[in-house]
Design an enzyme around this catalytic site. Sequence first.
Site, PDB file in Angstrom:
ATOM      1  N   HIS A 271      10.444  17.492  71.861  1.00 12.32           N
ATOM      2  CA  HIS A 271       9.634  18.505  71.169  1.00 12.32           C
ATOM      3  C   HIS A 271      10.547  19.419  70.368  1.00 12.32           C
ATOM      4  O   HIS A 271      11.659  19.697  70.758  1.00 12.32           O
ATOM      5  CB  HIS A 271       8.833  19.334  72.187  1.00 12.32           C
ATOM      6  N   ASP A 328       1.415  14.544  73.989  1.00 15.53           N
ATOM      7  CA  ASP A 328       0.891  13.217  73.613  1.00 15.53           C
ATOM      8  C   ASP A 328       1.165  12.130  74.639  1.00 15.53           C
ATOM      9  O   ASP A 328       0.689  11.005  74.479  1.00 15.53           O
ATOM     10  CB  ASP A 328       1.512  12.804  72.265  1.00 15.53           C
TER      11      ASP A 328
END
Length: 392
Positions: A271, A328
Site C-alpha cells: 500500500h 483488495d
Amino acid sequence: ATGAITIDPGYKNSGSCKSEITFLDGEEGILRYRGYSIEELADKADFLEVSFLLIFGELPNKAQLEKFENDIRKHTLVNEEMKTILEGFPKTAHPMGVLSSLTSALTAFNPKSVNVENEKEMYEAVCKTMGKFLVIATWTYRRRMGYPLNYYDNTKGYVENFMRLMFEIPTEPYKMDKKIVDALDKLFILHADHEQNCSTSTVRIVGSSHAGLFASISAGVSALWGPLHGGANQAVLEMLQEIHDNGGDVEKFVLKAKDKEDPFRLMGFGHRVYKNFDPRATIIKKAADDVLDALGVDDPLLDIAKQLEKVALEDEYFKARNLYPNVDFYSGIIYRAMGIPVEMFTVLFAIGRLPGWIAQWKEMRLNKEPIGRPRQVYVGNALRPFKEVKDR
Ligand code: SDX
C-alpha cells in the site's frame, strides 16, 4: 490527529490538499471517516448513513436519513436513450470501461448538474449521482449477460436494489438473502473513502476545472480500474485461481513476487500509505469467514489466500518492505461467494467509493479550491540551438 495542526499556506501549490473527511494513519493502521473509526462504522452503521456522513459531515438522524434515501429514489430512473450508448459496446467490454463512459454520458442528459454552485443544486447533483450510478453500474453486467435491464424498486433499500438490479430475471423475482445484503452493505462502507488515493485525487483534479460531477466521477472510475488500484480485487482472485490451478504452491508465487526480473507482484499486498495492517483487510478477512460459513460456501481459494498471507508475512522481503494485505486481498472471496462475477468486482469497489468521491468533490468545490496544477522537477535538456534537418 486531535491536536491543532498548522497548514503550510503553500499547500495550495503543493499538489496536496486539506480535508475534513477522512483521517488515515499508515503507521498505526488507523482509518476514520469524519472522526468515527472504520471499525465502529462497519459494525454499527449502514452504507447510506455512512454516505450521508461522508458527504454532509454528520451522521444523519432518522428524518434526515429517510429524506436522503427518498431524495435518491427520485433520481433512480435513467434516461432510456442511455441504452443506445450501452448497446454500442461489445458484450465483452470490461464493465469498468462501460461504467466510466455511461457516467460521463449522464452529463448529456442532466446538463444542469454540470456547474453547481450552491448547496441546493449540489444536494440534487449528489442524489442524482447516488441514484443513477448504482443503476448504470448493474447495466454493465446485464449487457454482458444479454439480460434485459432492470429498474430500481423504490420499495426496497439501496443495497437490496443492487442485488435485484444485478440478478433479477423476468421469469423469477430475486430471492433476497439478508446475510448477503448485510455483508455487501459492510463492504461498501469499508470502500467508501480513503483520503487522497489515486482515483479520489483524479476526481478532485478533474472537478477543480469545474468539469462537473458526472465527468469527475467518470474520471475516478477510469483511475480505479487499474490493477495497481481498485482493479486489484479482480487481479487477486485471478492470482488465487492460478495458484489453485497450479497445485496450490503459494511459496512459488511469493518467490515470483520477489523476483525483480519478473513484473509479477503479489496482488492485494502492499500500500502507498499503510506500512502496517490495512484495518479494512482485518475486518474483511473476518467477514470472509463469517459470510462463507453463513452461506455454506467452502471455497478452496480462501484457504489459499490464508496460506499466501501467512507465507508472505513471514518472509523477510515482505517484512523488510512493510508489505501487508490491503483492502483488495480478501474482498473478492466474499464477492465470489455472493455469486458476483469476477469482472464486476471493481465495479463494486466503485459503488462503495462513490460517496467518498462525491464528498471530496463537494469539499473541493465549496472550498473554492484553485484549479489543480501540480508542478514538476525538470530533468531534461538545458537550452540548445535549433539544428536544421540536413545537420542532424
Ligand atoms: C488500493 O491509495 C489508496 O488508498 C488505495 C486504496 C484505496 O482504498 O483507495 O487503498 C485501494 O488501491 C489498494 C492497493 C491495491 N493494489 C494492489 O494490491 C496491487 C499490488 N500492490 C503493489 O502494486 C503496490 O504495493 C502498490 C501499488 C499498492 C503500492 O505501491 P508503492 O507504494 O509504490 O510500492 P513501491 O512500488 O514503492 O514498493 C516498495 C517495494 C518495491 O521493492 P524495492 O524496489 O524496494 O525492492 O515493495 C515492493 C516493490 O517492488 N512491492 C511489492 C509489492 N508491493 C510493493 N513486491 C511484491 N508484491 C507487492 N504487492
